[in-house]
Write a protein that holds these residues in place. Structure first.
Motif, short mmCIF file in Angstrom:
data_model
loop_
_atom_site.label_atom_id
_atom_site.label_comp_id
_atom_site.label_asym_id
_atom_site.label_seq_id
_atom_site.Cartn_x
_atom_site.Cartn_y
_atom_site.Cartn_z
N LEU A 87 33.71 28.39 36.88
CA LEU A 87 35.18 28.74 36.89
C LEU A 87 34.62 29.79 37.47
N PHE A 88 35.16 30.88 38.58
CA PHE A 88 35.05 32.09 39.32
C PHE A 88 36.50 32.88 37.95
N GLU A 89 37.32 33.15 38.21
CA GLU A 89 38.24 33.43 37.46
C GLU A 89 39.47 33.05 36.53
N LYS A 90 39.59 33.14 35.73
CA LYS A 90 40.83 33.02 34.58
C LYS A 90 42.00 33.16 35.11
N ILE A 91 43.10 32.11 35.86
CA ILE A 91 44.15 32.86 36.20
C ILE A 91 45.77 32.19 35.55
N ARG A 92 46.30 32.94 35.50
CA ARG A 92 47.64 31.56 35.03
C ARG A 92 48.37 31.28 35.78
N SER A 93 48.75 31.72 37.12
CA SER A 93 49.06 31.25 37.66
C SER A 93 49.58 30.65 39.45
N ILE A 94 49.41 29.89 40.01
CA ILE A 94 48.92 30.08 41.27
C ILE A 94 49.24 31.24 42.60
N LYS A 95 50.36 31.43 42.07
CA LYS A 95 50.67 32.63 43.25
C LYS A 95 50.07 33.30 42.85
N LYS A 96 49.53 33.80 41.61
CA LYS A 96 48.35 35.03 41.68
C LYS A 96 46.66 34.51 42.13
N ALA A 97 46.54 33.45 41.56
CA ALA A 97 45.39 32.49 41.55
C ALA A 97 45.33 33.28 43.40
N LEU A 98 46.17 32.40 44.34
CA LEU A 98 46.01 32.81 46.43
C LEU A 98 45.99 34.30 46.45
N ARG A 99 46.83 35.19 45.35
CA ARG A 99 46.62 36.61 46.09
C ARG A 99 45.02 36.84 46.12
N ARG A 100 44.66 36.05 44.43
CA ARG A 100 42.69 37.19 44.13
C ARG A 100 42.49 35.98 44.96
N SER A 101 42.46 34.76 45.42
CA SER A 101 41.14 34.38 46.32
C SER A 101 42.03 35.28 47.71
N GLU A 102 42.85 35.75 48.09
CA GLU A 102 42.94 36.17 49.57
C GLU A 102 42.17 37.30 49.50
N GLU A 103 41.69 37.95 48.20
CA GLU A 103 41.70 39.26 48.15
C GLU A 103 40.07 39.52 47.87
N VAL A 104 39.35 38.49 47.15
CA VAL A 104 38.15 38.24 47.45
C VAL A 104 37.76 37.82 48.71
N ILE A 105 38.44 37.14 49.39
CA ILE A 105 37.80 36.45 51.08
C ILE A 105 37.36 38.01 51.54
N GLY A 106 38.34 38.90 51.83
CA GLY A 106 38.32 40.16 52.27
C GLY A 106 37.08 40.77 51.26
N GLU A 107 36.40 41.00 50.32
CA GLU A 107 35.59 41.79 49.77
C GLU A 107 34.05 40.76 50.61
N ARG A 108 34.35 39.65 50.56
CA ARG A 108 32.72 38.77 50.84
C ARG A 108 32.85 38.66 52.41
N GLU A 109 34.33 38.68 53.52
CA GLU A 109 33.82 39.34 54.50
C GLU A 109 32.54 40.51 55.25
N LYS A 110 33.41 42.11 54.21
CA LYS A 110 32.23 43.17 54.08
C LYS A 110 30.64 42.88 54.35
N GLU A 111 31.04 41.91 53.13
CA GLU A 111 29.27 41.84 53.01
C GLU A 111 28.31 41.18 53.63
N ILE A 112 29.30 40.20 54.61
CA ILE A 112 28.49 39.29 55.57
C ILE A 112 28.03 39.72 56.61
N GLU A 113 28.34 41.09 57.27
CA GLU A 113 27.94 42.17 58.26
C GLU A 113 27.48 40.97 59.90
N ARG A 114 28.66 39.76 59.35
CA ARG A 114 27.88 39.24 60.25
C ARG A 114 29.75 38.72 61.33
N PRO A 115 29.85 38.59 62.17
CA PRO A 115 31.52 37.71 62.52
C PRO A 115 31.27 36.24 61.76
N VAL A 116 32.32 36.21 61.61
CA VAL A 116 32.17 35.61 60.29
C VAL A 116 33.79 33.67 60.76
#
Ligand code: MYR
Length: 282
Positions: free
Chosen positions: A199-228
């Motif tokens: 489990l990553f995060e408990k989220i109650r609606s599909i819409k919020k779960a999608l928005r959270r996933s989009e956001e966290v992808i951006g965080e990971r992209e910064k961390e990777i520090e290479r083309p992705v």
């Protein structure tokens, strides 16, 4: 060295490598109403999702047998290969890659290297592609393995399933039993941690779960520090995948998003309508 790359049918392979002469794919079986189907040999995603809806029993999967795997490795020896890099689905979701260690020395004169991708699907397909590209560029085995380690260490995946029941019943959600009753009706975001689904995060609606996933992808992209590479992967949910691709490409305008689907084996464990996001170093 004559190197063969072996993977399993849960890898989603880019079209351009599917017919590569040094690539071999071992199918993973799914069992539906007592009938065994080898993924991508006997059954493909579209038909499988239709059958799954009508099935009377809960579908399951199993590992390819040692016999089938050894038959492939021996055939590769006959074809002149002396080294086999066997890249497979995460040991955190299947015992297959770990079990390969007990047969890796069974083919005399052939060095077999079981490689735990710690993931599956499109990011594993990318690892296979990277290994083949490096083989074509005449890189050494150590160089190939080092590069696979870089991709593996930079791979992140986030999953939203329509119904947690398949994952919990199939035993692929770590600590899944603890979620029973409490979470089955909500839309948590799941992730891979050391190759296991948690489990990553408990989220109650599909819409919020999608928005959270989009956001966290951006965080990971910064961390990777290479083309992705960025993937949206769906279980018979192409419309949603296309919408997510468009949203992600708007938000992260420097990245191209590739869409793929979960085949029968992963579909068995995630159920229909699941959606996944995966990011890794190119
Ligand atoms: C076996 O039965 O041991 C072989 C197949 C196990 C597959 C388990 C799949 C779990 C779901 C993975 C989701 C991946 C998303 C990137």
């Amino acid at each position: 060295m004559k190197l063969a790359i072996v993977t399993d049918s849960t890898a989603v392979l880019p079209e351009k490598i599917k017919t590569h002469q040094d690539l071999f794919v071992i199918p993973i079986p799914v069992i539906l109403d007592g009938k065994v189907y080898n993924e991508d040999v006997d059954i493909e995603a579209n038909e499988y999702y239709k059958l799954m809806k009508k099935s009377k029993e809960f579908p399951t999967t199993s590992q390819p047998t040692f016999g089938e795997t050894l038959t492939l490795y021996k055939k590769l020896k006959e074809q002149g290969y002396d080294t086999i890099l066997s890249i497979h689905l995460s040991s955190g979701i299947s015992g297959y890659v770990t079990n390969l260690n007990s047969i890796k020395d069974s083919v005399e004169g052939v060095k077999v290297i079981p490689y735990d991708s710690k993931i599956t699907s499109m990011p594993m397909g990318h690892m296979v592609e990277a290994a083949l590209d490096m083989l074509d560029a005449k890189k050494t085995l150590d160089e190939i393995l080092d590069y696979l380690d870089i991709i593996r260490a930079s791979t992140y995946a986030y999953l939203i399933v329509d119904d947690l029941n398949n994952l919990v019943r199939g035993g692929r959600l770590t600590n899944g039993a603890a979620l029973l009753g409490g979470l089955l009706k909500i839309k948590p975001v799941l992730t891979f941690e050391d190759g296991k689904i948690v489990l990553f995060e408990k989220i109650r609606s599909i819409k919020k779960a999608l928005r959270r996933s989009e956001e966290v992808i951006g965080e990971r992209e910064k961390e990777i520090e290479r083309p992705v590479k960025l993937y949206v992967i769906h279980g018979n949910n192409l419309e949603l995948a296309k919408k997510e691709k468009a949203r992600l490409e708007k938000t992260y305008s420097n990245i191209t998003v590739e869409i793929g689907h979960f085949g029968p084996v992963i579909g068995t464990h995630l159920g229909e309508k699941a959606i996944g996001f995966a990011i890794c170093a190119k």
